[in-house]
Write an enzyme that holds these catalytic residues in place. Structure first.
Site, mmCIF file in Angstrom:
data_model
loop_
_atom_site.group_PDB
_atom_site.id
_atom_site.type_symbol
_atom_site.label_atom_id
_atom_site.label_comp_id
_atom_site.label_asym_id
_atom_site.label_seq_id
_atom_site.Cartn_x
_atom_site.Cartn_y
_atom_site.Cartn_z
ATOM 1 N N GLU A 57 47.681 42.961 52.163
ATOM 2 C CA GLU A 57 46.281 43.633 52.408
ATOM 3 C C GLU A 57 45.075 42.684 51.129
ATOM 4 O OE1 GLU A 57 43.845 47.502 50.023
ATOM 5 O OE2 GLU A 57 46.030 47.895 50.586
ATOM 6 N N ARG A 61 36.497 42.609 48.345
ATOM 7 C CA ARG A 61 35.792 42.069 46.730
ATOM 8 C C ARG A 61 34.993 41.301 46.089
ATOM 9 N NH1 ARG A 61 40.724 44.825 43.148
ATOM 10 N NH2 ARG A 61 41.124 46.953 44.181
ATOM 11 N N THR A 85 39.519 47.676 50.741
ATOM 12 C CA THR A 85 38.123 48.354 49.621
ATOM 13 C C THR A 85 36.505 48.167 50.683
ATOM 14 O OG1 THR A 85 38.772 46.581 48.273
ATOM 15 C CG2 THR A 85 37.156 47.272 48.333
ATOM 16 N N LYS A 145 45.255 56.961 52.490
ATOM 17 C CA LYS A 145 45.848 56.023 50.386
ATOM 18 C C LYS A 145 45.344 57.252 49.314
ATOM 19 C CE LYS A 145 43.695 52.455 48.057
ATOM 20 N NZ LYS A 145 42.776 51.106 48.429
#
Length: 224
Positions: A57, A61, A85, A145
């Site tokens: 994953e 960022r 993200t 999640k």
């Protein structure tokens, strides 16, 4: 500086059913990876696969994240690569276009949920409260999640949610490491956990791919 072993395993089949089941079949721990240099992407993916963790994953960022996803998708097809993200609708489509095979967001808004669904990719929207879990379930989506997991109540929170909201299944992420991962993995509503400890920043910066492989190998001990 060490180099990862070459991996020649076949590419994973596209995820067409449960994303949590597909991830759990590969590994109990989904590595949450941050790369500051595109050159790290392929070696870290190969190092994880060499340790028996053929999943990444890769978080959006850093400015190179999409390019890194593209590199892994093209050069390490045996690794199931996802984008983490995801915080804007545009990022969902950008990640799909780069070759991501699944999406993960830290939270969920109606616009973000719609955008992730529109990509056609499996996805895990982020939740942190029972109300947020119910809001995701209302869209017909059962897998999500929990983030930030430890700060949101941890394994005790998920154990409490299991009875009143049995339809929800989770990949908790945030504050999880080898010391507490097993407590999450024993829960009936947890398919896998996410963690960054398999790819320490200093190991990536040093090109210490053998360390990443060793950390990945230790994940097998966490299987419930």
């Amino acid at each position: 500086m060490s180099s990862p072993s070459e991996v020649t395993a076949p590419a994973p089949a596209p995820v067409t059913g449960s994303l949590l089941d597909a991830l759990a079949a590969r590994t109990p721990v989904v590595p949450v990876v941050v790369v500051d240099e595109v050159a790290w992407a392929v070696p870290v993916a190969r190092a994880l696969a060499a340790g028996g963790v053929p999943v990444v994953e890769l978080t959006l960022r850093t400015p190179v994240a999409l390019e890194a996803i593209r590199a892994i998708a093209a050069e390490v097809p045996e690794v199931l690569v996802g984008a983490g993200t995801i915080v804007t609708p545009a990022q969902a489509e950008q990640a799909r276009a780069a070759g991501a095979e699944f999406l993960v967001s830290p939270g969920a808004t109606p616009a973000l949920l719609a955008a992730m669904a529109e990509t056609g990719l499996p996805y895990l929207p982020g939740t942190a409260t029972v109300s947020e879990v119910l809001a995701v379930l209302e869209t017909g989506h059962q897998e999500m999640k929990l983030f930030p997991a430890e700060a949101s109540g941890g394994a005790a929170f998920l154990a409490s949610v299991a009875s009143p909201v049995p339809a929800a299944r989770f990949c908790p992420t945030g504050g999880i490491g080898p010391a507490n991962a097993a407590a999450y993995l024993r829960l009936p509503n947890v398919g896998c956990v996410g963690g960054s400890w398999l790819t320490p920043a200093d190991a990536l910066a040093a090109g210490d791919w053998s360390r990443v492989t060793d950390l990945a190998r230790a994940v097998a001990e966490l299987r419930p």
